[in-house]
Write a protein that holds these residues in place. Structure first.
Motif, PDB file in Angstrom:
ATOM      1  N   SER A  93       5.684 -19.093  25.529  1.00 61.40           N
ATOM      2  CA  SER A  93       5.131 -19.481  26.830  1.00 61.40           C
ATOM      3  C   SER A  93       4.593 -18.286  27.613  1.00 61.40           C
ATOM      4  CB  SER A  93       6.201 -20.196  27.656  1.00 61.40           C
ATOM      5  OG  SER A  93       7.314 -19.347  27.872  1.00 61.40           O
ATOM      6  N   ASP A 117       8.607 -14.792  24.455  1.00 64.75           N
ATOM      7  CA  ASP A 117       8.559 -16.228  24.208  1.00 64.75           C
ATOM      8  C   ASP A 117       7.106 -16.698  24.145  1.00 64.75           C
ATOM      9  OD1 ASP A 117      11.304 -16.291  24.305  1.00 64.75           O
ATOM     10  OD2 ASP A 117      11.405 -16.902  26.405  1.00 64.75           O
ATOM     11  N   GLU A 170       0.068 -15.446  28.730  1.00 68.46           N
ATOM     12  CA  GLU A 170      -0.126 -14.752  30.001  1.00 68.46           C
ATOM     13  C   GLU A 170      -0.429 -13.270  29.775  1.00 68.46           C
ATOM     14  OE1 GLU A 170       3.266 -15.319  32.425  1.00 68.46           O
ATOM     15  OE2 GLU A 170       3.272 -17.502  32.251  1.00 68.46           O
TER      16      GLU A 170
END
Length: 329
Positions: free
Chosen positions: A185, A183, A189
């Motif tokens: 989001s 994803d 990271e």
């Protein structure tokens, strides 16, 4: 400052596969020079089918070259089982799909420890696994030891795959579309993690991707591949803010913040068993089709004169008659 010698180097690399029904061989990698230096992140970008994954596999010794050589730490890659096993401790692969990379029957601990067991690690296995999971951002590591892949999120699974690579303390990671299945989001990271590992451990990385936005965010240098060959290379900011090859320009034109209208390339990439004469991009080139190459006086060269293989070093280079003519004028 002197430039450090390459950690990984492709030298005149060719990879071919048998053609269908006894036809002409498929030239998946058709003469590539590419260097990755210690602590450097190089993005290898291009459309699906351009040969970038085959090149990455050849650099790891998973596909033997038909010609040319792969060198690691200054020495040519050997293809005996023992030599490849030793090499893969120093150069690790991170695959696109973490779900497919992890055995659903193995716990996280066993998945990360697998490489240690294959290579006969004689140290403290638990400490090595703990450290690798922590470096990959899974903290506290012990909380993940007995969990199975289906109990983890996509981002956590990718961190486990990265931990499995880190546990052997490699010098190089080859990451094939490392965030494509995640994803939006979570992608940031994982990219931040790769950058942190480079800064903390001095890891070099070759990141294979079709996503120029990813290349912008993570790479020091970019190599653009088309039909088995690198057609433009240089520092990431230089290539992605001022692309010179029409193919690179087309790839960048479809990004959300790109100025002007998107460039829609005609047709599909040619069959790699029948690479056209002249520039291999000419059948789809918007510059040739729009008459700009004719006005620059290079249209005939585009149709008939092949371009030499680009050097694998870090300087900006482009394999395009039109782009070179513009510089000359």
């Amino acid at each position: 400052m002197t430039t450090p010698p390459p950690l990984l180097s492709a030298q005149g690399l060719h990879v071919t596969f048998p053609g269908r029904h006894g036809g002409a061989p498929v030239r998946a990698v058709d003469g590539v020079e590419l260097d990755v230096r210690p602590g450097e992140i190089v993005a290898l970008v291009g459309e699906s089918g351009c040969g970038k994954t085959t090149l990455a596999r050849a650099l790891l010794g998973l596909v033997p070259p038909a010609a040319g050589a792969v060198r690691f730490a200054g020495k040519p890659l050997e293809y005996s089982s023992r030599a490849l096993k030793a090499y893969r401790r120093r150069a690790q692969l991170v695959l696109q799909d973490p779900s497919g990379s992890l055995n659903p029957r193995h716990t996280v601990y066993d998945a990360v420890a697998e490489g240690l067991r294959i290579h006969g690690y004689a140290g403290d296995e638990r400490a090595a696994v703990t450290d690798a999971l922590a470096r990959a951002g899974l903290r506290p590591p012990e909380r993940f030891f007995l969990r199975y892949p289906h109990e983890l999120s996509g981002g956590q699974r990718q961190r486990v795959v990265i931990a499995g690579a880190l546990v052997l303390e490699p010098e190089l990671l080859v990451a094939d579309e490392p965030v494509a299945s995640l994803d939006a989001s979570v992608r940031g990271e994982i990219l931040a993690l790769l950058l942190r590992l480079r800064d903390e451990l001095g890891l070099a990385a070759l990141v294979v991707t079709h996503d120029l936005g990813l290349a912008w965010n993570i790479a020091d240098r970019v190599a653009v591949m088309y039909l088995g060959r690198i057609v433009e290379t240089g520092g990431v900011e230089q290539v992605l803010t001022a692309p010179r090859h029409p193919y690179t320009q087309a790839l960048l034109s479809v990004l959300p913040d790109a100025p002007g209208d998107p460039v829609v390339l005609a047709g599909e990439p040619p069959d790699p068993s029948r690479i056209p004469s002249g520039c291999r991009f000419r059948a789809r080139c918007q510059v040739l089709a729009g008459g700009e190459a004719e006005r620059a006086g290079v249209a005939e060269r585009c149709r008939t004169e092949d371009l030499e293989v680009l050097d694998g070093g870090g300087e900006a280079q482009v394999a395009c008659h039109w782009a070179r003519a513009r510089v000359a004028t």
